[in-house]
Design a protein around this motif. Structure first.
Motif, short mmCIF file in Angstrom:
data_model
loop_
_atom_site.label_atom_id
_atom_site.label_comp_id
_atom_site.label_asym_id
_atom_site.label_seq_id
_atom_site.Cartn_x
_atom_site.Cartn_y
_atom_site.Cartn_z
N VAL A 1 0.82 -1.21 0.00
CA VAL A 1 0.00 0.00 0.00
C VAL A 1 0.86 1.26 0.00
CG1 VAL A 1 -1.74 1.31 1.25
CG2 VAL A 1 -1.89 -1.18 1.13
N LEU A 2 1.82 1.34 0.94
CA LEU A 2 2.62 2.57 1.00
C LEU A 2 3.48 2.73 -0.25
CD1 LEU A 2 3.84 3.24 4.63
CD2 LEU A 2 2.17 4.46 3.26
N GLY A 3 4.01 1.61 -0.73
CA GLY A 3 4.79 1.67 -1.96
C GLY A 3 3.95 2.23 -3.10
N GLY A 4 2.72 1.74 -3.20
CA GLY A 4 1.81 2.21 -4.25
C GLY A 4 1.47 3.67 -4.07
N ALA A 5 1.16 4.04 -2.83
CA ALA A 5 0.81 5.44 -2.57
C ALA A 5 1.98 6.34 -2.93
CB ALA A 5 0.43 5.62 -1.11
N GLY A 6 3.18 5.88 -2.60
CA GLY A 6 4.37 6.66 -2.94
C GLY A 6 4.47 6.88 -4.44
N ALA A 7 4.20 5.81 -5.20
CA ALA A 7 4.29 5.91 -6.65
C ALA A 7 3.26 6.89 -7.19
CB ALA A 7 4.11 4.54 -7.27
#
Lengths: 82, 743
Positions: B390-396
């Motif tokens: 989730v955080l990786g995706g949000a970062g992207a």
């Protein structure tokens, strides 16, 4: 395209700084209608302001506003040579 | 409502919430639903009245809308077409409010584009998803009165209470051509309110006209007899069959006579076919010596010219306007393009330098959040999902926001100031040599930030062929989602050497943009000669006067773009990130006794679903210089390009998804084939970048193209041709480079 009278020329032939009164617009219906709606009605004064860097499109002044059109379209606008 | 609805969704909407609006009724003569009952007393419901805002492009309509509604706006879509439906709440002086509907810019109600279709159909009550407005405000550029009045006279003929907002009075005065508003009001028979929207002058008077609404106006311009007679005859039939009011029936009849689009819209709205009646009427009009194409325009302009002669002062002498002076330089044959190039260079420089500060901040914030989560949650699948997925995706998603906002800051300023039209003017010849349109320039330019708003911006291209061609090549423009890939590859493999005043990394970056541009031109040229043969649409582009950009407009434009990206692209990216996390994390493998932690992770990657897929396509991508890990990266980034970076970070187990991160760069540099050769060389890095320039690795783009072209065929074709192009491009780069001994 109709024949041009002696005192007529098409808008693309007008050097920058010159123009004339519109005699008729000789394009296919859709373009003719759009040009008419933009004010290219017979009797209206139109003048060429300048050409873009590569000689096309051109910028014209009509009814107090500036419009850009290609030579292909300008060729259909017949004006009196003033 | 007993009859079959024209549109199932509209029916649902009405019965669901809007019955009290009473925009539908059933006339005795036909069983079809009708949306023309604004004359009925019933319409005063609890919902605020709907007021449409119309005007020519460049009349300052958006400025008026923003000034009247502030941020109380919402954007939706008209059903079946891809035109934004912008509504906002406008509070009135007396305490009431109206719903302001910002219709697209239009020169005429004789439509030539989907945008203008919407204007005509909404004003005529022909759309099932929008009730007919109860009043219209026409925004008019006072410094360009003649052409602007054309639409005004058409709108007045619709019989809706109409108010003319005479905008830009300050410019008209500065040009020595002030307009006498009172005289104009008498001529038009509707209230005329002089305003200067950019300075918020006169808006109170404009609002005051909405409460109470002015009376319905009478038609202004008498049209040629044959046209009037046929319109009246047809109007009588319309009145009888669908119960429309007098003025509306006449307006409908007139619009149907001069345009097939209106006739078609009326047919689908009421399921009534007038084709025969219209054909006969048109034949009679022509027989009477009246040319349908020119009659309306010629008559209206004659009337308007007279009105303007009486209401607009002539300047004592022709003054050169500021715009004309500026254009002597800005569209100069030599200086114009040079200035344009310098400007674009500045924009790109700003994109790279300014954006890095907020990008780092967002990145840091997300990392901090990840660390917090990691300590707060017990180790396990949930923590892994939240932190890595989730955080990786949000970062992207969020990491691109600064660049998108900065680009749209510039685009909005250039657009608002009138410069963007000049750019199209200067670029048209170049664009037309590859079969494109000067108007394609703006969408393509926008696609440098993101193809999604760029593709949506193609709606201003009237001709369908020109529009689809622009859509198909827009994703070849290097969008901001490619930046992380470029940044990673260049940072890791391109030495930071000086080349004249520039650096090698900067030049490499620039050449990636140029590769995309060149490919777009080549593909455009090819498609124009194969898929989209035929006469190009006319290029008619207004060059509006230069104006200082308005901060509020710029801000709202940035806000909308940002929100659009986060909601439309962001959700897809987030979803894909989670799927990818799953593909990389499962099936889970138990660590073998005695192996190191690093080996365990590497083995996990190899045996995961993603690893198996990567291995599967390795033989296919080997000729491009890619190994199986890059294979995984390619698969992952077919959803969204920037996912490559986070995927590589996961695969190499460096734990963070950042293109700048030293750890990931080191991992890539140190990666070796079993025989000890480095996996990545500068040549491989260039091959990777070329692939990313040319491939359509963006599910959001595919989704937007599907929506804009209303078919799956075009997005499928786009993915296919771009993948082929990317494969061939990379293959040529790698194989030729290797043959020359570069890698």
């Amino acid at each position: 395209m109709c024949q041009l009278a002696a005192n007529e020329r098409t808008l693309d032939r007008c050097p920058p700084g010159t123009g004339g009164r519109i005699v008729r617009v000789d394009s296919e219906a859709a373009l003719q209608q759009r040009l008419l709606e933009l004010g290219f009605v017979p009797g209206t004064t139109v003048s060429v302001v300048k050409l873009a860097s590569l000689g096309d499109p051109l910028e014209v002044l009509i009814r107090g506003y500036h419009l850009s059109l290609r030579k292909r379209e300008a060729r259909t606008v017949v004006v009196t040579s003033s | 409502m007993s009859s079959p609805p024209a549109n199932g969704r509209a029916e649902e909407r009405k019965s669901g919430s809007n019955n009290d609006r009473s925009d539908t009724t059933v006339s005795p003569a036909s069983a079809a639903p009708v949306a023309v009952a604004s004359a009925l007393p019933l319409f005063r419901s609890s919902a605020p009245p709907l007021v449409a805002l119309v005007g020519n492009p460049n009349s300052g309509k958006s400025t008026v809308f923003n000034a009247l509604t502030g941020l109380r706006q919402k954007i939706a879509n008209y059903a079946g077409v891809t035109v934004d439906k912008k509504e906002g709440r406008c509070l009135l002086n007396g305490g009431g409010e109206v719903t302001m509907l910002d219709l697209p810019g239009a020169y005429s109600l004789t439509s030539r584009s989907p945008d203008e279709d919407v204007v005509r159909d909404v004003l005529l009550g022909l759309r099932s998803d929008t009730p007919r407005p109860e009043a219209v405000i026409v925004v008019v550029d006072a410094s360009n009165l003649e052409r602007n009045l054309y639409l005004v006279t058409q709108v007045i003929d619709l019989g809706l209470p109409t108010i003319v907002a005479l905008n830009m009075m300050d410019m008209a005065i500065a040009h020595g051509r002030p307009v006498e508003a009172r005289k104009l009001q008498r001529k038009l028979g509707v209230p005329v309110v002089p305003i200067v929207a950019r300075k918020s002058e006169g808006l109170d008077r404009l609002r005051a006209q909405l409460n109470p609404l002015p009376p319905s106006p009478q038609a202004t311009v008498p049209l040629p007899r044959p046209l009037e007679d046929e319109a009246s005859a047809l109007a009588a039939q319309i009145e009888q069959r669908v119960g429309a009011s007098d003025a509306l029936s006449r307006a409908l009849a007139l619009r149907m006579l001069v345009s097939d689009g209106a006739a078609e819209a009326a047919r689908s709205r009421w399921n009534l076919d007038w084709t025969n009646e219209l054909d006969q009427a048109r034949t009679r009009i022509r027989a009477a010596g009246c040319d349908l194409t020119s009659a309306e325009a010629t008559t209206r302009y004659q009337w308007i010219h007279e009105v303007c002669r009486e209401t607009v002062a002539s300047p004592d002498q022709q003054r050169l306007t500021t715009t004309e002076k500026l254009d002597r330089v800005l569209t100069h044959r030599v200086f114009g393009p040079i200035i344009f190039l310098v400007l674009m260079t500045f924009v790109f420089q700003a994109l790279f330098t300014w954006a890095s500060v907020p990008m780092d901040a967002i990145d840091g914030g997300l990392k901090w959040l990840g660390a917090q989560l990691a300590t707060a949650l017990p180790a396990g699948a949930l923590r892994s999902l939240l932190v890595d997925g989730v955080l990786g995706g949000a970062g992207a998603v969020f990491v691109f926001l600064p660049q998108i906002l900065i680009l749209f800051l510039f685009l909005a300023i250039l657009d608002d100031s009138g410069y963007l039209a000049r750019a199209a003017f200067m670029m048209d010849k170049l664009m037309s040599t590859v079969g494109l349109h000067g108007r394609s320039f703006i969408p393509l330019m926008s696609s440098f930030a993101c193809a999604i708003p760029g593709i949506m911006a193609t709606r201003t291209i009237e001709n369908k062929r020109d529009r689809f061609l622009t859509i198909l090549i827009a994703p070849l423009m290097s969008c901001s989602a490619r930046l992380p890939v470029y940044t990673l590859m260049i940072g890791a493999f391109i030495p930071n050497k000086k080349v004249g005043p520039f650096t090698l990394p900067a030049l490499t970056m620039l050449s990636m943009y140029l590769v995309g541009l060149a490919a777009a031109m080549a593909v455009g040229w090819l498609f124009r000669r194969t898929l989209f043969r035929g006469r190009p649409a006319p290029f008619l582009l207004e060059l509006p006067p230069y104006r200082p950009p308005i901060l509020r407009n710029v801000f709202i434009s940035m806000w909308e773009r940002g929100r659009e990206f986060v909601t439309r692209a962001g959700t897809v990216i987030l979803a894909i990130s989670i799927v990818l996390w799953f593909l990389a994390a499962y099936p889970q493998r138990a660590p073998q006794p005695g192996e190191s932690a690093t080996t365990a992770v590497a083995e996990q990657r190899k045996q995961s679903f993603a690893g198996r897929l990567g291995h599967l396509i390795e033989p296919v991508v080997q000729p491009l210089g890619f190994d199986w890990k890059m294979g995984i990266g390619l698969i992952a980034s077919f959803a969204a390009r920037e996912v490559l970076v986070s995927t590589m970070a996961t695969i190499y187990n460096v734990g963070e998804a950042d293109a700048q991160s030293v750890g990931l760069r080191e991992a890539l540099r140190n990666e070796r084939y079993p025989d000890g050769r480095p996996v990545y060389t500068p040549l491989v890095a260039i091959s990777v970048m070329v692939f990313f320039v040319l491939a359509c690795q963006c599910m959001s783009t595919v989704a937007v193209v599907r929506r804009e072209t209303n078919s799956w065929q075009w997005p499928a074709f786009m993915v296919a041709y771009m993948t082929a192009l990317a494969y061939i491009g990379s293959l040529v780069v790698f194989q030729v480079g290797r043959a020359l001994g570069w890698g």
